[in-house]
Write an enzyme that holds these catalytic residues in place. Structure first.
Site, PDB file in Angstrom:
ATOM      1  N   HIS A 122      -0.617 -23.262  24.771  1.00 59.77           N
ATOM      2  CA  HIS A 122      -0.878 -21.822  24.697  1.00 59.77           C
ATOM      3  C   HIS A 122      -0.473 -21.316  23.322  1.00 59.77           C
ATOM      4  O   HIS A 122       0.611 -21.625  22.839  1.00 59.77           O
ATOM      5  CB  HIS A 122      -0.077 -21.056  25.770  1.00 59.77           C
ATOM      6  CG  HIS A 122      -0.289 -19.581  25.670  1.00 59.77           C
ATOM      7  ND1 HIS A 122      -1.404 -18.966  26.193  1.00 59.77           N
ATOM      8  CD2 HIS A 122       0.422 -18.609  25.056  1.00 59.77           C
ATOM      9  CE1 HIS A 122      -1.354 -17.678  25.927  1.00 59.77           C
ATOM     10  NE2 HIS A 122      -0.250 -17.436  25.237  1.00 59.77           N
TER      11      HIS A 122
ATOM     12  N   ASP B 149       0.181 -10.269  37.087  1.00 58.93           N
ATOM     13  CA  ASP B 149       0.131 -10.060  35.643  1.00 58.93           C
ATOM     14  C   ASP B 149      -1.028  -9.164  35.249  1.00 58.93           C
ATOM     15  O   ASP B 149      -0.912  -8.379  34.308  1.00 58.93           O
ATOM     16  CB  ASP B 149       0.039 -11.397  34.898  1.00 58.93           C
ATOM     17  CG  ASP B 149       0.028 -11.161  33.389  1.00 58.93           C
ATOM     18  OD1 ASP B 149       1.028 -10.603  32.891  1.00 58.93           O
ATOM     19  OD2 ASP B 149      -0.970 -11.479  32.731  1.00 58.93           O
TER      20      ASP B 149
ATOM     21  N   ARG C 117       1.304  -2.080  31.150  1.00 60.32           N
ATOM     22  CA  ARG C 117       2.083  -2.152  29.899  1.00 60.32           C
ATOM     23  C   ARG C 117       1.266  -1.642  28.730  1.00 60.32           C
ATOM     24  O   ARG C 117       1.774  -0.974  27.829  1.00 60.32           O
ATOM     25  CB  ARG C 117       2.530  -3.596  29.640  1.00 60.32           C
ATOM     26  CG  ARG C 117       3.657  -4.040  30.568  1.00 60.32           C
ATOM     27  CD  ARG C 117       3.834  -5.542  30.517  1.00 60.32           C
ATOM     28  NE  ARG C 117       4.093  -6.010  29.179  1.00 60.32           N
ATOM     29  CZ  ARG C 117       3.724  -7.212  28.710  1.00 60.32           C
ATOM     30  NH1 ARG C 117       3.095  -8.070  29.490  1.00 60.32           N
ATOM     31  NH2 ARG C 117       4.000  -7.564  27.479  1.00 60.32           N
TER      32      ARG C 117
ATOM     33  N   SER D  66       4.751 -12.748  31.280  1.00 63.60           N
ATOM     34  CA  SER D  66       3.299 -12.598  31.411  1.00 63.60           C
ATOM     35  C   SER D  66       2.598 -13.908  31.039  1.00 63.60           C
ATOM     36  O   SER D  66       1.755 -14.421  31.789  1.00 63.60           O
ATOM     37  CB  SER D  66       2.849 -11.453  30.487  1.00 63.60           C
ATOM     38  OG  SER D  66       1.460 -11.453  30.295  1.00 63.60           O
TER      39      SER D  66
ATOM     40  N   LYS E 224       1.172 -17.236  34.000  1.00 67.54           N
ATOM     41  CA  LYS E 224      -0.197 -17.775  34.035  1.00 67.54           C
ATOM     42  C   LYS E 224      -0.208 -19.263  33.702  1.00 67.54           C
ATOM     43  O   LYS E 224      -0.920 -20.051  34.327  1.00 67.54           O
ATOM     44  CB  LYS E 224      -1.078 -17.005  33.045  1.00 67.54           C
ATOM     45  CG  LYS E 224      -1.377 -15.585  33.500  1.00 67.54           C
ATOM     46  CD  LYS E 224      -2.123 -14.778  32.456  1.00 67.54           C
ATOM     47  CE  LYS E 224      -1.230 -14.343  31.322  1.00 67.54           C
ATOM     48  NZ  LYS E 224      -1.699 -13.283  30.476  1.00 67.54           N
TER      49      LYS E 224
HETATM   50  N1  URA Z   1      -0.417 -12.394  26.091  1.00 69.42           N
HETATM   51  C1  URA Z   1      -0.191 -12.275  27.401  1.00 69.42           C
HETATM   52  O1  URA Z   1      -0.815 -12.948  28.204  1.00 69.42           O
HETATM   53  N2  URA Z   1       0.756 -11.419  27.807  1.00 69.42           N
HETATM   54  C2  URA Z   1       1.481 -10.662  26.961  1.00 69.42           C
HETATM   55  O2  URA Z   1       2.328  -9.922  27.392  1.00 69.42           O
HETATM   56  C3  URA Z   1       1.226 -10.801  25.587  1.00 69.42           C
HETATM   57  C4  URA Z   1       0.270 -11.681  25.181  1.00 69.42           C
END
Ligand code: URA
Length: 425
Positions: free
Chosen positions: A84, A163, A170, A185, A189
């Site tokens: 990621h 999320d 947010r 967050s 995932k």
């Molecule tokens: N990417 C995400 O998936 N979540 C965040 O809070 C910031 C970047």
């Protein structure tokens, strides 16, 4: 067990610790729509200012994972690893990396997103390949992982649904830039994806989410802690995003550059970062003895790329879209290129049509920026340095505006090293 949302908010507002039961309850109740946005907005703002202890954050992240399904990839019968990136400009490494690691015998399940704002999205880039589809259903996903070894596709709605709601909230309440909220967050995932090992590419510099190396290190440490707590072998590399990566930012232009890397060429920084991430992914599943550079050299990674694109309806031999208009910008002086500002390049590519302002907006496959020299290289005044690609010539003036002051020769600035740090548990 049921709690009163106001007690949860007050506890965090006053700097107290939330219990595991309170956290599990509030995340579940919010996902189900039982606790309203205004109360969770207040809680998020309290977390923004008060932070979370590591134990609270681990429970918070697990509750987000539990809002959906954690995938079980064990039926594949081979190790799985994923990467990621926190997002950058010209960061196309996922494209060559997934087939490269798969070519080394490790399956790569990559559930990716679309671009928002100045950073590009992997799915937007791949959609510039004629016929390629981002949506892959559950059975086809597992079959492709088994047969090809790599999938890059859109995440379904069952992946950490908490999320989706929290991130949208947010976004409109000024609570995005919080390390515990970003870390939970991203990691909810990524952990739910079910890979055995995870490598995080945490960007730092003007084009990154975190501009400052120390903040990027802290985000990296927090995410590595969460991954390990959930039983996923996790390592983070902190890497430079003061300048854009490679020589192209946009959609089709980044696919073209990725294919160059897979063909054994491509810009040195993209190759170096792709190989560094590949080595970490392989080491994470106990394959540290495999040299990924070999799979680039002998064409195995390219073979997997072609199969991966075809499996999702794409034609790896089809010409990529060309822009209706190109505009060249020349080097401003003779000397060493010391500044290519990543954020400015990202905004320029976005204004040319490569990115979107709202989730629903379409993107232009042909839009983007390419450049002929990177930081540390010599340029001669007047040589063509940047090329702006767009389908709509009216977009060029605003892109040029974004690039004002973005290129510097002999400015005395010291570019960051490509690889700044490696963070482990
Ligand atoms: N990417 C995400 O998936 N979540 C965040 O809070 C910031 C970047």
């Amino acid at each position: 067990m049921t709690f009163d949302a106001i007690d949860v908010i007050r506890t965090k507002r006053d700097g107290g610790r939330l219990s595991a039961e309170q956290i599990r309850w509030v995340i579940d109740a919010y996902t189900r729509g039982v606790v309203p946005d205004e109360q969770v907005s207040a809680l998020l703002m309290a977390v923004f200012f008060r932070g979370m202890a590591p134990e609270e954050l681990a429970v918070w992240t697990q509750a987000m994972i539990d809002s959906g399904e954690r995938k079980d990839l064990s039926p594949l019968g081979r190790p799985t690893a994923d990467k990621h990136s926190t997002g950058g400009v010209g960061d196309k490494t996922t494209l060559p990396l997934a087939p490269l690691v798969a070519a080394c015998g490790v399956a790569v399940p990559q559930l990716s997103g679309r671009g928002l704002g100045h950073t590009g999205g992997t799915l937007d880039k791949l959609e510039s390949i004629p016929g390629w589809r981002a949506d892959v259903h559950e059975e086809a996903y597992l079959a492709q992982l088994r047969e090809v070894g790599a999938v890059i596709c859109a995440a379904g709605n069952d992946l950490a649904p908490a999320d989706k709601k929290l991130y949208a909230l947010r976004d409109v309440t000024g609570t995005v830039e919080s390390i515990p909220l970003i870390a939970s967050s991203i990691m909810s995932k990524k952990i739910a994806e079910g890979a055995d090992a995870l490598v995080l590419d945490v960007k730092t510099g003007s084009g990154a989410f975190m501009k400052d190396p120390e903040a990027s290190r802290e985000l990296a440490r927090t995410m590595v802690g969460l991954g390990e707590a959930a039983g996923v072998h996790t390592v983070a590399l902190v890497t430079a995003m003061d300048r854009p990566l490679g020589r192209a930012a946009g959609n089709a232009v980044e696919v073209a550059e990725s294919v160059e890397v897979l063909a054994g060429g491509g810009p040195a920084d993209v190759v170096e970062l792709t190989l560094a991430l590949a080595r970490e992914m392989l080491a994470g599943v106990g394959r540290g003895d495999v040299d990924p550079a070999e799979a680039l050299r002998d064409g195995r990674a390219m073979d997997v790329w072609r199969r991966m694109i075809s499996a999702q309806g794409g034609d790896p031999d089809a010409p990529l879209p060309h822009p209706a208009e190109k505009h060249v910008v020349v080097a401003p002086a003779t000397g060493t290129l010391t500044r290519l500002d990543a954020y400015a390049f990202g905004v320029a590519a976005w204004r040319l049509g490569a990115g979107r302002a709202r989730k629903e907006d379409p993107v232009s496959a042909a839009a983007g920026v390419t450049w002929t020299a990177g930081v540390g290289e010599q340029v001669v005044a007047g040589q063509p340095l940047l090329e702006l690609h767009t389908d709509d010539p009216d977009r060029i003036p605003r892109a040029l505006e974004a690039l004002e002051g973005a290129v510097g020769v002999d400015t005395g600035e010291q570019p960051l090293p490509l690889l700044l740090d490696r963070i482990t548990a």
